[in-house]
Design a protein around this motif. Sequence first.
Motif, PDB file in Angstrom:
ATOM      1  N   THR A 153     -45.984 -19.732   5.784  1.00  9.75           N
ATOM      2  CA  THR A 153     -46.744 -18.720   5.036  1.00  9.75           C
ATOM      3  C   THR A 153     -48.240 -18.884   5.259  1.00  9.75           C
ATOM      4  O   THR A 153     -49.041 -18.177   4.652  1.00  9.75           O
ATOM      5  CB  THR A 153     -46.415 -18.812   3.536  1.00  9.75           C
ATOM      6  N   ALA A 154     -48.623 -19.821   6.125  1.00 13.99           N
ATOM      7  CA  ALA A 154     -50.016 -20.003   6.552  1.00 13.99           C
ATOM      8  C   ALA A 154     -50.009 -20.080   8.073  1.00 13.99           C
ATOM      9  O   ALA A 154     -48.951 -19.975   8.705  1.00 13.99           O
ATOM     10  CB  ALA A 154     -50.604 -21.267   5.937  1.00 13.99           C
ATOM     11  N   ALA A 155     -51.163 -20.256   8.678  1.00 14.00           N
ATOM     12  CA  ALA A 155     -51.245 -20.358  10.128  1.00 14.00           C
ATOM     13  C   ALA A 155     -50.314 -21.460  10.633  1.00 14.00           C
ATOM     14  O   ALA A 155     -50.333 -22.586  10.118  1.00 14.00           O
ATOM     15  CB  ALA A 155     -52.677 -20.641  10.548  1.00 14.00           C
ATOM     16  N   ARG A 156     -49.492 -21.142  11.628  1.00 12.77           N
ATOM     17  CA  ARG A 156     -48.477 -22.076  12.120  1.00 12.77           C
ATOM     18  C   ARG A 156     -49.118 -23.284  12.795  1.00 12.77           C
ATOM     19  O   ARG A 156     -49.956 -23.143  13.689  1.00 12.77           O
ATOM     20  CB  ARG A 156     -47.559 -21.364  13.112  1.00 12.77           C
ATOM     21  N   LYS A 157     -48.705 -24.480  12.337  1.00 14.74           N
ATOM     22  CA  LYS A 157     -49.222 -25.728  12.906  1.00 14.74           C
ATOM     23  C   LYS A 157     -48.160 -26.489  13.681  1.00 14.74           C
ATOM     24  O   LYS A 157     -48.462 -27.171  14.655  1.00 14.74           O
ATOM     25  CB  LYS A 157     -49.766 -26.628  11.787  1.00 14.74           C
ATOM     26  N   MET A 158     -46.919 -26.411  13.230  1.00 15.00           N
ATOM     27  CA  MET A 158     -45.854 -27.153  13.895  1.00 15.00           C
ATOM     28  C   MET A 158     -44.488 -26.589  13.530  1.00 15.00           C
ATOM     29  O   MET A 158     -44.349 -25.831  12.573  1.00 15.00           O
ATOM     30  CB  MET A 158     -45.929 -28.643  13.564  1.00 15.00           C
ATOM     31  N   ARG A 159     -43.499 -26.998  14.309  1.00  9.68           N
ATOM     32  CA  ARG A 159     -42.105 -26.605  14.071  1.00  9.68           C
ATOM     33  C   ARG A 159     -41.321 -27.877  13.768  1.00  9.68           C
ATOM     34  O   ARG A 159     -41.304 -28.813  14.572  1.00  9.68           O
ATOM     35  CB  ARG A 159     -41.536 -25.901  15.299  1.00  9.68           C
ATOM     36  N   VAL A 160     -40.676 -27.904  12.603  1.00 10.31           N
ATOM     37  CA  VAL A 160     -39.978 -29.115  12.167  1.00 10.31           C
ATOM     38  C   VAL A 160     -38.568 -28.777  11.714  1.00 10.31           C
ATOM     39  O   VAL A 160     -38.281 -27.647  11.312  1.00 10.31           O
ATOM     40  CB  VAL A 160     -40.735 -29.809  11.010  1.00 10.31           C
ATOM     41  N   ALA A 161     -37.697 -29.757  11.803  1.00 11.05           N
ATOM     42  CA  ALA A 161     -36.362 -29.649  11.216  1.00 11.05           C
ATOM     43  C   ALA A 161     -36.363 -30.399   9.893  1.00 11.05           C
ATOM     44  O   ALA A 161     -37.043 -31.423   9.757  1.00 11.05           O
ATOM     45  CB  ALA A 161     -35.310 -30.235  12.144  1.00 11.05           C
ATOM     46  N   LEU A 162     -35.633 -29.886   8.931  1.00 10.44           N
ATOM     47  CA  LEU A 162     -35.508 -30.560   7.633  1.00 10.44           C
ATOM     48  C   LEU A 162     -34.089 -31.052   7.443  1.00 10.44           C
ATOM     49  O   LEU A 162     -33.137 -30.268   7.504  1.00 10.44           O
ATOM     50  CB  LEU A 162     -35.871 -29.607   6.491  1.00 10.44           C
ATOM     51  N   MET A 163     -33.929 -32.355   7.233  1.00 10.60           N
ATOM     52  CA  MET A 163     -32.625 -32.908   6.872  1.00 10.60           C
ATOM     53  C   MET A 163     -32.417 -32.677   5.378  1.00 10.60           C
ATOM     54  O   MET A 163     -33.186 -33.170   4.555  1.00 10.60           O
ATOM     55  CB  MET A 163     -32.547 -34.397   7.205  1.00 10.60           C
ATOM     56  N   THR A 164     -31.388 -31.910   5.039  1.00  7.04           N
ATOM     57  CA  THR A 164     -31.185 -31.508   3.644  1.00  7.04           C
ATOM     58  C   THR A 164     -30.323 -32.486   2.856  1.00  7.04           C
ATOM     59  O   THR A 164     -30.169 -32.334   1.649  1.00  7.04           O
ATOM     60  CB  THR A 164     -30.557 -30.111   3.587  1.00  7.04           C
ATOM     61  N   GLY A 165     -29.749 -33.492   3.528  1.00  8.31           N
ATOM     62  CA  GLY A 165     -29.006 -34.519   2.808  1.00  8.31           C
ATOM     63  C   GLY A 165     -27.610 -34.086   2.421  1.00  8.31           C
ATOM     64  O   GLY A 165     -27.146 -32.994   2.766  1.00  8.31           O
ATOM     65  N   CYS A 166     -26.930 -34.935   1.665  1.00 10.19           N
ATOM     66  CA  CYS A 166     -25.567 -34.606   1.223  1.00 10.19           C
ATOM     67  C   CYS A 166     -25.485 -34.678  -0.305  1.00 10.19           C
ATOM     68  O   CYS A 166     -25.342 -33.657  -0.973  1.00 10.19           O
ATOM     69  CB  CYS A 166     -24.546 -35.514   1.882  1.00 10.19           C
ATOM     70  N   ALA A 167     -25.649 -35.865  -0.871  1.00  9.78           N
ATOM     71  CA  ALA A 167     -25.599 -35.991  -2.330  1.00  9.78           C
ATOM     72  C   ALA A 167     -26.698 -35.168  -2.991  1.00  9.78           C
ATOM     73  O   ALA A 167     -26.511 -34.596  -4.073  1.00  9.78           O
ATOM     74  CB  ALA A 167     -25.732 -37.459  -2.724  1.00  9.78           C
ATOM     75  N   GLN A 168     -27.840 -35.083  -2.327  1.00 10.35           N
ATOM     76  CA  GLN A 168     -28.972 -34.328  -2.866  1.00 10.35           C
ATOM     77  C   GLN A 168     -28.628 -32.851  -3.057  1.00 10.35           C
ATOM     78  O   GLN A 168     -29.086 -32.205  -3.996  1.00 10.35           O
ATOM     79  CB  GLN A 168     -30.146 -34.473  -1.901  1.00 10.35           C
ATOM     80  N   LYS A 169     -27.792 -32.314  -2.163  1.00  6.22           N
ATOM     81  CA  LYS A 169     -27.410 -30.897  -2.244  1.00  6.22           C
ATOM     82  C   LYS A 169     -26.475 -30.641  -3.420  1.00  6.22           C
ATOM     83  O   LYS A 169     -26.319 -29.501  -3.861  1.00  6.22           O
ATOM     84  CB  LYS A 169     -26.758 -30.468  -0.934  1.00  6.22           C
ATOM     85  N   ALA A 170     -25.865 -31.706  -3.943  1.00 13.64           N
ATOM     86  CA  ALA A 170     -24.987 -31.548  -5.099  1.00 13.64           C
ATOM     87  C   ALA A 170     -25.684 -31.913  -6.407  1.00 13.64           C
ATOM     88  O   ALA A 170     -25.414 -31.319  -7.447  1.00 13.64           O
ATOM     89  CB  ALA A 170     -23.738 -32.428  -4.928  1.00 13.64           C
ATOM     90  N   LEU A 171     -26.607 -32.865  -6.362  1.00 12.93           N
ATOM     91  CA  LEU A 171     -27.180 -33.419  -7.586  1.00 12.93           C
ATOM     92  C   LEU A 171     -28.558 -32.868  -7.953  1.00 12.93           C
ATOM     93  O   LEU A 171     -28.903 -32.805  -9.127  1.00 12.93           O
ATOM     94  CB  LEU A 171     -27.275 -34.941  -7.463  1.00 12.93           C
ATOM     95  N   ASN A 172     -29.359 -32.507  -6.939  1.00 12.88           N
ATOM     96  CA  ASN A 172     -30.719 -32.052  -7.237  1.00 12.88           C
ATOM     97  C   ASN A 172     -31.215 -31.154  -6.107  1.00 12.88           C
ATOM     98  O   ASN A 172     -31.773 -31.630  -5.117  1.00 12.88           O
ATOM     99  CB  ASN A 172     -31.655 -33.252  -7.409  1.00 12.88           C
ATOM    100  N   THR A 173     -31.038 -29.858  -6.270  1.00  8.02           N
ATOM    101  CA  THR A 173     -31.451 -28.904  -5.234  1.00  8.02           C
ATOM    102  C   THR A 173     -32.945 -28.599  -5.302  1.00  8.02           C
ATOM    103  O   THR A 173     -33.483 -27.959  -4.396  1.00  8.02           O
ATOM    104  CB  THR A 173     -30.660 -27.597  -5.370  1.00  8.02           C
TER     105      THR A 173
END
Length: 424
Positions: free
Chosen positions: A178-198
Amino acid sequence: MQTLFTPEQLADPATARSNEILRACVHCGFCTATCPTYQVLGDELDSPRGRIYLIKDMLESGRPADERTVKHIDRCLSCLSCMTTCPSGVHYMHLVDHARAHIEATYKRHLTDRLLRWTLAKILPYPMRFRLALALAKLGKPIAALIPDARIKAMLAMVPKTIPPVSRNDDAQTFAPTAARKMRVALMTGCAQKALNTNINDATIRLLRRLGCEIVIPQAMGCCGALTHHMGREAEAHSFAAANIRAFMAAGDLDAIVINTSGCGTTVKDYGHMFRNGPLAADAARVAALAVDVTELLAKLDLPALPAQRLRVAYHAACSLQHGQQIKTTPKDLLRRAGFEVVEPADSHLCCGSAGTYNLLQPGISAQLKARKVQTLTARSPDVIAAGNLGCMMQIGSGTATPVVHTVELLDWATGGPKPAALR
């Protein structure tokens, strides 16, 4: 330390690596001063030095693991405080990982232990299975007092009052900055985190987009493998890791792989070692080199300096961040830059007792470590406690009424995001 492995034993890469580590140890005992389990139990065999002797004897003799050795290795948190302390650079993490794999391959646990470990391995790394288990466990919480096994009680106690709704932000997709593009990154979304705290992934995505990152959530990405890896279930852990390596490599050109659960980060940064002798070696090394904790990336993205927020934040340093990845000052510096007053507890180098599945498998020791950590944190009279690892957040949050949030939630709020749910 002198070792007596045979040439045949040293032909095994894992044994050869353990031999290197053992030979680096000079028996100085500095590690005992910072080992949480030694402080709690007072047994030399529950210190890194004592465990190193047990592991050496077990591996050198080539014998199956025995009950005594298993007991003391199981009590190890893998907090890696000993690696920070060690003046000789003993890489205890790789040594205890090898020991756990050897135990899993040669030692037959009691039936209840096998069932519990199997259950954890087949549920926690899978978000939808974990959600279903949490929903069913909520029905069992009223009968927790009737259950004699402390581990089952600990599992039921972990169940949150409210299971968060599924976040579609975790689906495979790309988010434009949403601002000037600086880099392209991948985000690891985890496993337990997706169930316990989104909230953690949602806040991370908002913040990184605001700072100029194009974010890729790769297809077919899953658990990093840490949960099964620390139980010695090497084949399962490597299967998870291999799937992630392929997923990240298929995501195209990346400037970084961002990880906001430090326990996962320590494991992903070790992928190069895990796959060093196989066909995935080059790709695994590439993924490990790209992996960064979210605070490492934020330090490079010119987070704006903001006025005082009038909020006193007690920062809890997760072991996997301060010892596993040697990231110590960056999160605190970012919080201060965002305008928060940051304080630290006494003995901040000591573990809170979460340590992946440790709080479920060793609930007695874990509870003592939690009580000490909560006491030292709340002694600083904070308005909120911040940490960089979900397991720590849940462990500490279960012992205090003080809100516990992820560091990135506070940084997102300070730079225009919503107020963290725990503070509303």
